[in-house]
Design a protein around this motif. Structure first.
Motif, short mmCIF file in Angstrom:
data_model
loop_
_atom_site.label_atom_id
_atom_site.label_comp_id
_atom_site.label_asym_id
_atom_site.label_seq_id
_atom_site.Cartn_x
_atom_site.Cartn_y
_atom_site.Cartn_z
N ARG A 62 0.88 -1.19 -0.10
CA ARG A 62 -0.02 -0.02 0.02
C ARG A 62 0.85 1.21 -0.08
NH1 ARG A 62 -5.86 -0.86 0.80
NH2 ARG A 62 -6.18 -2.94 1.64
N ASN A 63 1.98 1.40 0.85
CA ASN A 63 2.82 2.42 0.81
C ASN A 63 3.34 2.61 -0.65
OD1 ASN A 63 2.34 2.86 3.35
ND2 ASN A 63 4.22 1.85 4.24
N GLY A 64 3.72 1.49 -1.26
CA GLY A 64 4.36 1.72 -2.53
C GLY A 64 3.12 2.37 -3.64
N GLN A 65 2.15 1.73 -3.35
CA GLN A 65 1.23 2.29 -4.21
C GLN A 65 0.77 3.87 -4.03
OE1 GLN A 65 -2.27 0.01 -3.22
NE2 GLN A 65 -1.93 -1.95 -4.56
N ALA A 66 0.82 4.10 -2.79
CA ALA A 66 0.75 5.79 -2.33
C ALA A 66 1.92 6.30 -3.02
CB ALA A 66 0.65 5.80 -0.80
N MET A 67 3.02 5.87 -3.16
CA MET A 67 4.30 6.77 -3.66
C MET A 67 4.01 6.71 -5.13
SD MET A 67 6.28 7.64 -1.28
CE MET A 67 7.97 7.87 -1.78
N ASP A 68 3.61 5.76 -5.89
CA ASP A 68 3.24 5.58 -7.15
C ASP A 68 2.31 6.90 -7.44
OD1 ASP A 68 5.02 3.87 -7.80
OD2 ASP A 68 3.52 2.28 -7.84
N LYS A 69 1.24 7.00 -6.60
CA LYS A 69 0.06 8.15 -6.85
C LYS A 69 0.79 9.55 -6.59
CE LYS A 69 -3.52 4.85 -6.09
NZ LYS A 69 -4.79 4.54 -5.02
N LEU A 70 1.42 9.62 -5.46
CA LEU A 70 2.07 10.72 -4.97
C LEU A 70 2.90 11.54 -6.18
CD1 LEU A 70 3.32 10.53 -1.15
CD2 LEU A 70 1.42 11.98 -2.35
N GLN A 71 3.54 10.36 -7.10
CA GLN A 71 4.51 10.93 -8.20
C GLN A 71 3.59 11.49 -9.41
OE1 GLN A 71 6.94 7.83 -9.09
NE2 GLN A 71 8.23 8.09 -7.55
N ASN A 72 2.37 11.14 -9.48
CA ASN A 72 1.37 11.31 -10.45
C ASN A 72 0.14 12.47 -10.12
OD1 ASN A 72 2.84 9.66 -12.27
ND2 ASN A 72 1.59 7.95 -11.43
N CYS A 73 0.36 12.81 -8.74
CA CYS A 73 -0.74 13.56 -8.43
C CYS A 73 -0.58 15.24 -8.86
CB CYS A 73 -1.00 13.58 -6.66
SG CYS A 73 0.40 14.43 -5.66
N GLN A 74 -1.73 15.90 -8.76
CA GLN A 74 -1.56 17.14 -9.56
C GLN A 74 -1.94 18.37 -8.24
OE1 GLN A 74 -1.91 18.32 -13.19
NE2 GLN A 74 -0.78 16.60 -13.52
N GLY A 75 -1.02 19.14 -7.76
CA GLY A 75 -1.41 19.98 -6.90
C GLY A 75 -1.55 19.42 -5.42
N ILE A 76 -2.29 20.51 -4.57
CA ILE A 76 -2.61 20.48 -3.22
C ILE A 76 -3.70 19.44 -2.93
CG2 ILE A 76 -3.18 21.22 -1.13
CD1 ILE A 76 -0.12 22.04 -1.63
N PRO A 77 -4.81 19.62 -3.90
CA PRO A 77 -5.86 18.64 -3.87
C PRO A 77 -5.62 17.05 -4.22
CG PRO A 77 -6.79 20.60 -4.91
CD PRO A 77 -5.03 20.74 -4.72
N GLY A 78 -4.71 16.92 -4.93
CA GLY A 78 -4.22 15.64 -5.37
C GLY A 78 -3.22 15.21 -4.27
N LEU A 79 -2.53 15.62 -3.40
CA LEU A 79 -1.89 15.39 -2.45
C LEU A 79 -2.78 15.05 -1.42
CD1 LEU A 79 1.06 15.19 -1.20
CD2 LEU A 79 0.88 17.39 -0.49
N ILE A 80 -3.62 15.59 -1.12
CA ILE A 80 -4.46 15.51 0.14
C ILE A 80 -5.43 14.16 -0.18
CG2 ILE A 80 -6.77 16.41 1.27
CD1 ILE A 80 -5.33 19.11 1.02
N SER A 81 -5.91 14.13 -1.58
CA SER A 81 -6.69 13.06 -1.91
C SER A 81 -5.81 11.66 -1.62
CB SER A 81 -7.08 13.10 -3.06
OG SER A 81 -7.60 11.89 -3.84
N VAL A 82 -4.63 11.74 -2.05
CA VAL A 82 -3.54 10.40 -1.96
C VAL A 82 -3.39 10.46 -0.48
CG1 VAL A 82 -1.09 9.51 -2.07
CG2 VAL A 82 -2.33 10.78 -4.07
N GLN A 83 -3.18 11.33 0.39
CA GLN A 83 -2.94 11.28 1.82
C GLN A 83 -3.98 10.82 2.59
OE1 GLN A 83 -2.45 14.92 4.01
NE2 GLN A 83 -1.54 14.02 5.64
N GLN A 84 -5.33 11.14 2.14
CA GLN A 84 -6.56 10.42 2.87
C GLN A 84 -6.82 9.04 2.40
OE1 GLN A 84 -9.46 13.31 1.42
NE2 GLN A 84 -9.36 14.63 3.20
#
Length: 158
Positions: A62-84
């Motif tokens: 799951r942490n690896g999946q979150a890291m992949d999503k963090l690399q592709n997220c756009q802006g603060i809303p994307g970061l907050i979405s991945v974090q949540q």
């Protein structure tokens, strides 16, 4: 040696075998209990190890999946979405892990209670049998004592 004296010797030997037999039964019961406890601890250790490895592997994935999503997220809303999402998965994984551990402990507790009940019933049966044997032996000794007394009285009257 008279028949009465022979019976007394055998009765005396049987009395010494009674405590030895009880001690042997107690020893066997304790050995069985120790073996059951060893097997239980081994089972618990194996389950905890396997469950711990399963949980760690799941969290790494799951942490690896979150890291992949963090690399592709756009802006603060994307970061907050991945974090949540990561936080939600973390809580779900911990709850699932705790539920599996609680279920395993409940099952182990039920097994321990069943084993303890079985051991107690067997001990009670052995104690009951030993009490019956001792009562029978005491009755035999009383009969022998009465017979010896009667024989003595008859011999002194002649």
């Amino acid at each position: 040696m008279s028949d009465t004296q022979t019976e007394q010797v055998h009765s005396h030997a049987a009395n010494h075998n009674g405590p030895a037999k009880a001690l042997s039964q107690l020893s066997d019961s304790m050995a069985h209990t120790v073996e059951s406890q060893r097997a239980l601890i081994q089972e618990m250790t194996s389950f905890a190890k396997d469950e711990g490895l399963r949980f760690v592997n799941l969290r790494l994935e799951r942490n690896g999946q979150a890291m992949d999503k963090l690399q592709n997220c756009q802006g603060i809303p994307g970061l907050i979405s991945v974090q949540q999402e990561w936080l939600r998965d973390l809580v779900q994984d911990y709850i699932g892990h705790n539920m599996r551990m609680a279920g395993a402990l409940r099952g182990l507790t039920q097994n321990v209670v069943a084993c303890a009940s079985e051991q107690a019933a067997q001990s009670m049966d052995r104690a009951h049998q030993a009490a019956k044997d001792m009562t029978h032996e005491a009755g035999q000794q009383m009969s022998n004592a009465v017979q010896d007394t009667n024989n003595f009285i008859q011999q002194t009257q002649h």
